[in-house]
Write an enzyme that holds these catalytic residues in place. Structure first.
Site, PDB file in Angstrom:
ATOM      1  N   ASP A  13       0.852  -1.188   0.000  1.00 30.27           N
ATOM      2  CA  ASP A  13       0.000   0.000   0.000  1.00 30.27           C
ATOM      3  C   ASP A  13       0.889   1.239   0.000  1.00 30.27           C
ATOM      4  O   ASP A  13       2.046   1.194   0.455  1.00 30.27           O
ATOM      5  CB  ASP A  13      -0.915   0.012   1.231  1.00 30.27           C
ATOM      6  CG  ASP A  13      -1.942   1.143   1.160  1.00 30.27           C
ATOM      7  OD1 ASP A  13      -2.725   1.170   0.203  1.00 30.27           O
ATOM      8  OD2 ASP A  13      -1.940   2.008   2.050  1.00 30.27           O
ATOM      9  N   GLU A  15       0.844   5.758   0.493  1.00 29.12           N
ATOM     10  CA  GLU A  15       0.164   7.018   0.782  1.00 29.12           C
ATOM     11  C   GLU A  15       0.819   8.085  -0.088  1.00 29.12           C
ATOM     12  O   GLU A  15       2.021   8.005  -0.383  1.00 29.12           O
ATOM     13  CB  GLU A  15       0.271   7.387   2.260  1.00 29.12           C
ATOM     14  CG  GLU A  15      -0.379   6.395   3.212  1.00 29.12           C
ATOM     15  CD  GLU A  15      -1.877   6.231   3.012  1.00 29.12           C
ATOM     16  OE1 GLU A  15      -2.509   7.173   2.468  1.00 29.12           O
ATOM     17  OE2 GLU A  15      -2.414   5.174   3.356  1.00 29.12           O
ATOM     18  N   HIS A  67      -4.394  10.584   5.844  1.00 33.33           N
ATOM     19  CA  HIS A  67      -3.265   9.849   6.421  1.00 33.33           C
ATOM     20  C   HIS A  67      -2.567  10.559   7.578  1.00 33.33           C
ATOM     21  O   HIS A  67      -1.796   9.940   8.313  1.00 33.33           O
ATOM     22  CB  HIS A  67      -2.242   9.475   5.342  1.00 33.33           C
ATOM     23  CG  HIS A  67      -1.803  10.604   4.465  1.00 33.33           C
ATOM     24  ND1 HIS A  67      -1.195  11.740   4.945  1.00 33.33           N
ATOM     25  CD2 HIS A  67      -1.885  10.759   3.114  1.00 33.33           C
ATOM     26  CE1 HIS A  67      -0.904  12.544   3.944  1.00 33.33           C
ATOM     27  NE2 HIS A  67      -1.330  11.979   2.814  1.00 33.33           N
ATOM     28  N   HIS A 162      -5.383   6.563   7.758  1.00 34.55           N
ATOM     29  CA  HIS A 162      -4.802   5.552   6.869  1.00 34.55           C
ATOM     30  C   HIS A 162      -3.288   5.608   7.006  1.00 34.55           C
ATOM     31  O   HIS A 162      -2.708   6.676   7.180  1.00 34.55           O
ATOM     32  CB  HIS A 162      -5.196   5.833   5.416  1.00 34.55           C
ATOM     33  CG  HIS A 162      -6.623   5.495   5.115  1.00 34.55           C
ATOM     34  ND1 HIS A 162      -6.983   4.382   4.383  1.00 34.55           N
ATOM     35  CD2 HIS A 162      -7.773   6.116   5.452  1.00 34.55           C
ATOM     36  CE1 HIS A 162      -8.303   4.346   4.277  1.00 34.55           C
ATOM     37  NE2 HIS A 162      -8.805   5.388   4.925  1.00 34.55           N
ATOM     38  N   ASP A 167      -2.403  -0.351   6.602  1.00 33.87           N
ATOM     39  CA  ASP A 167      -3.367  -0.838   5.612  1.00 33.87           C
ATOM     40  C   ASP A 167      -2.875  -2.107   4.921  1.00 33.87           C
ATOM     41  O   ASP A 167      -3.690  -2.973   4.566  1.00 33.87           O
ATOM     42  CB  ASP A 167      -3.651   0.249   4.579  1.00 33.87           C
ATOM     43  CG  ASP A 167      -4.532   1.362   5.139  1.00 33.87           C
ATOM     44  OD1 ASP A 167      -4.871   1.294   6.331  1.00 33.87           O
ATOM     45  OD2 ASP A 167      -4.861   2.299   4.391  1.00 33.87           O
TER      46      ASP A 167
END
Length: 231
Positions: A13, A15, A67, A162, A167
């Protein structure tokens, strides 16, 4: 890097500073965090990859609300060009598991486009599996965001913001459930079943076997049926 893919899977994942498209305008957003979790033989290991990255640009306020990663926090973090080799060594020859894969793959490819390297497309060096597409097949017509899947599979996320590694850990659990045919793991129910599932050896069986004799009418009817099927 051209070796066959192993049974090693990397749940990944990212960001970012924001979304990269707004109509026809490309906004030059960058990756600020990469989180990856290793699965080997259907078990989550402790061999993770986690890196914050200085994007050399400001983070959109809308992205910060998701985030919680600030510009000041990333100020002294390394650039993508400084960490990409470690990242490639970690993911090489693996299957990459991503939720809504096109988003993360496009961002990674965008980052690689600035480097003096032959790698321009991450899908050329790794097999990529999109769990969003998998979820849409399993649950057509339903919401299939990561949060929705957490509720559906009863996976506790415990997050206010997040985070790439957080995640990735959640998605790793979801992926294992999605590919095992289970909708959830209820350990309390399993424990109760185990208590009830006591072997017969734990009981003293003092009863004599009971046999039910057939009547003459039943025997005649059975004989007729046997003669019928022989014909």
């Amino acid at each position: 890097m051209n070796e066959p893919f192993t049974n090693r899977k990397i749940v990944l994942d990212t960001e970012t500073t924001g979304m990269n498209t707004s109509g026809k305008i490309y906004l030059n957003h960058k990756i600020i965090e990469i989180g990856a979790v290793e699965i080997k033989n259907r078990k989550i290991t402790n061999n993770n990859f986690h890196q914050y990255i200085n994007p050399n640009r400001k983070i959109d306020e809308s992205a910060f609300k998701i985030h919680g990663i600030s510009n000041s926090f990333l100020k002294n973090k390394p650039l993508f060009s400084h960490i990409y080799l470690n990242f490639l060594n970690y993911i090489k020859n693996s299957e990459i598991i991503i939720h809504n894969a096109s988003f993360d793959v496009n961002f990674l490819n965008y980052e690689f486009s600035f480097l003096n390297t032959k790698i321009k497309d991450i899908t050329k060096i790794c097999k990529v599996t999109d769990t969003l597409k998998m979820a849409r097949v399993l649950f057509p017509g339903k919401r299939n965001s990561l949060d929705a899947l957490c509720k559906r599979y009863k996976v506790i996320s415990n997050r206010n913001f997040h985070g790439a590694l957080l995640d990735a850990n959640i998605l790793a659990k979801i992926y294992l459930l999605m590919t095992s045919g289970q909708k959830s793991i209820n350990f309390k129910i399993l424990e109760e079943k185990n208590k009830k599932n006591i072997s017969f050896s734990n009981y003293k069986n003092n009863r004599k076997p009971f046999f039910l004799k057939s009547s003459l009418k039943d025997l005649k009817n059975h004989k007729k049926y046997l003669n019928f099927i022989k014909k």
